[in-house]
Design an enzyme around this catalytic site. Structure first.
Site, PDB file in Angstrom:
ATOM      1  N   LYS A  75       5.469  12.864   3.983  1.00 29.24           N
ATOM      2  CA  LYS A  75       5.666  12.802   3.111  1.00 29.24           C
ATOM      3  C   LYS A  75       4.485  13.989   2.055  1.00 29.24           C
ATOM      4  O   LYS A  75       5.592  14.853   1.696  1.00 29.24           O
ATOM      5  CB  LYS A  75       5.374  11.855   2.737  1.00 29.24           C
ATOM      6  CG  LYS A  75       6.225  10.402   2.434  1.00 29.24           C
ATOM      7  CD  LYS A  75       6.145   9.134   1.909  1.00 29.24           C
ATOM      8  CE  LYS A  75       4.580   8.471   1.506  1.00 29.24           C
ATOM      9  NZ  LYS A  75       4.828   8.271   2.911  1.00 29.24           N
ATOM     10  N   ARG A 128      -5.662  12.338  12.804  1.00 24.66           N
ATOM     11  CA  ARG A 128      -5.980  12.651  11.879  1.00 24.66           C
ATOM     12  C   ARG A 128      -7.388  12.824  11.659  1.00 24.66           C
ATOM     13  O   ARG A 128      -7.485  12.106  11.652  1.00 24.66           O
ATOM     14  CB  ARG A 128      -5.194  11.979  10.621  1.00 24.66           C
ATOM     15  CG  ARG A 128      -4.942  12.441   9.597  1.00 24.66           C
ATOM     16  CD  ARG A 128      -3.762  12.561   8.850  1.00 24.66           C
ATOM     17  NE  ARG A 128      -4.486  11.290   7.677  1.00 24.66           N
ATOM     18  CZ  ARG A 128      -2.817  10.476   6.873  1.00 24.66           C
ATOM     19  NH1 ARG A 128      -1.680  11.252   6.729  1.00 24.66           N
ATOM     20  NH2 ARG A 128      -3.264  10.267   6.009  1.00 24.66           N
ATOM     21  N   ARG A 181      -1.373  -1.101   7.883  1.00 22.76           N
ATOM     22  CA  ARG A 181       0.010  -0.838   6.642  1.00 22.76           C
ATOM     23  C   ARG A 181       1.409  -0.352   6.737  1.00 22.76           C
ATOM     24  O   ARG A 181       1.969  -0.420   5.975  1.00 22.76           O
ATOM     25  CB  ARG A 181      -0.206   1.192   6.747  1.00 22.76           C
ATOM     26  CG  ARG A 181      -2.136   0.824   5.827  1.00 22.76           C
ATOM     27  CD  ARG A 181      -2.790   2.106   6.006  1.00 22.76           C
ATOM     28  NE  ARG A 181      -2.412   3.472   5.634  1.00 22.76           N
ATOM     29  CZ  ARG A 181      -2.252   4.922   5.660  1.00 22.76           C
ATOM     30  NH1 ARG A 181      -3.184   5.062   6.383  1.00 22.76           N
ATOM     31  NH2 ARG A 181      -2.130   5.729   4.882  1.00 22.76           N
TER      32      ARG A 181
HETATM   33  P1  AMP Z   1      -1.316   7.177   1.294  1.00 21.20           P
HETATM   34  O1  AMP Z   1      -2.219   8.294   1.155  1.00 21.20           O
HETATM   35  O2  AMP Z   1      -0.031   7.312   0.210  1.00 21.20           O
HETATM   36  O3  AMP Z   1      -0.754   6.203   2.135  1.00 21.20           O
HETATM   37  O4  AMP Z   1      -2.229   5.661   0.497  1.00 21.20           O
HETATM   38  C1  AMP Z   1      -4.049   5.501   0.996  1.00 21.20           C
HETATM   39  C2  AMP Z   1      -3.836   3.843   0.322  1.00 21.20           C
HETATM   40  O5  AMP Z   1      -3.937   3.629  -0.751  1.00 21.20           O
HETATM   41  C3  AMP Z   1      -2.843   2.911   0.416  1.00 21.20           C
HETATM   42  O6  AMP Z   1      -2.844   2.768   2.074  1.00 21.20           O
HETATM   43  C4  AMP Z   1      -3.137   2.209  -0.823  1.00 21.20           C
HETATM   44  O7  AMP Z   1      -4.302   0.999  -0.413  1.00 21.20           O
HETATM   45  C5  AMP Z   1      -3.571   2.709  -1.867  1.00 21.20           C
HETATM   46  N1  AMP Z   1      -2.286   3.250  -2.946  1.00 21.20           N
HETATM   47  C6  AMP Z   1      -1.688   4.669  -2.347  1.00 21.20           C
HETATM   48  N2  AMP Z   1      -0.685   4.629  -2.968  1.00 21.20           N
HETATM   49  C7  AMP Z   1      -0.671   3.520  -3.857  1.00 21.20           C
HETATM   50  C8  AMP Z   1       0.477   2.854  -4.858  1.00 21.20           C
HETATM   51  N3  AMP Z   1       1.500   2.956  -5.423  1.00 21.20           N
HETATM   52  N4  AMP Z   1       0.707   0.861  -4.356  1.00 21.20           N
HETATM   53  C9  AMP Z   1      -0.405   0.602  -3.987  1.00 21.20           C
HETATM   54  N5  AMP Z   1      -1.344   1.520  -3.055  1.00 21.20           N
HETATM   55  C10 AMP Z   1      -1.463   2.019  -3.444  1.00 21.20           C
END
Ligand code: AMP
Length: 211
Positions: free
Chosen positions: A13, A126, A170
């Protein structure tokens, strides 16, 4: 243009968001990046979010909606690519409410789809810079000098949330809590789906065609 990028962690993304920013002269709003910056800076938000992030769980909806609300008000009407938000139906409902207050609308939700096992492989390779947050992939996009950041020479690390057991958690969280958003946006005729497997350029071409 207000575009939501949906799809599991590791589907790409953030990479596609970079292209879309140029195309729509948009701002990327990544809740993951905002949270990681808060963790690095040691703010109150960062301290409260870190545990959830390290375990691969979602940060509570209220915290995320507060963060997005603040940012959206700052951005007053600019084109936005939402990356990693919303992650739950209550977050999507909160976003709709916020948009209504600001007299704006979500235009489309673009979902990148991919097999879980490909995600496990991609995220496991990564590496991130703990200093500036830049992300590399030792298989597809390695740094110039092995193991160190091109920008500041800091030793790269495997983020806690990119460890295999956390990645699998996740993905579980994604299927349980985030996947229902496809139906949410499909019900209002805003969902676009694109195959997220393949080379970056191929996926970019599919995204452009879908849009
Ligand atoms: P990402 O890099 O978007 O995968 O985000 C890393 C981590 O941040 C996720 O595994 C969640 O713990 C937290 N996180 C990011 N965006 C959100 C969201 N919209 N709602 C809840 N937790 C989030």
């Amino acid at each position: 243009m207000r575009l939501i990028l949906l799809g599991p962690p590791g589907v790409g993304k953030g990479t596609q968001a970079q292209f879309l920013i140029d195309r729509f002269e948009a701002i990327q709003l990544s809740t993951g990046d905002l949270l990681r910056a808060a963790v690095r800076e040691g703010t109150e938000l960062g301290v409260s979010a870190k545990g959830y992030m390290d375990r691969g769980e979602l940060v509570p909806d209220g915290v995320i909606l507060g963060l997005i609300g603040e940012k959206m008000k700052e951005l007053s009407g600019k084109a936005v690519i939402f990356d990693g938000f919303p992650r739950t139906v209550p977050q999507a409902e909160g976003l709709d409410k916020l948009m209504e207050e600001l007299n704006l609308e979500v235009d489309k939700a673009l979902e990148l789809t991919i097999d879980d096992e490909i995600v496990v492989k991609r995220l496991g390779s990564r590496r991130s810079c703990p200093e500036c947050g830049r992300v590399y992939n030792i298989m597809f996009a390695p740094p110039k000098d092995e193991g160190v950041c091109d920008d500041d020479g800091t030793k790269l690390i495997l983020r806690d949330d990119d460890k295999e057991e956390v990645i699998r958690n996740r993905l579980r969280v994604y299927h349980d809590q985030t996947a229902p958003l496809s139906e949410y946006y499909s019900n209002v005729g805003k969902l676009l789906q694109v195959n997220g497997d393949g080379k970056v350029e191929e996926i970019k071409a599919r995204v452009e065609e879908a849009l």
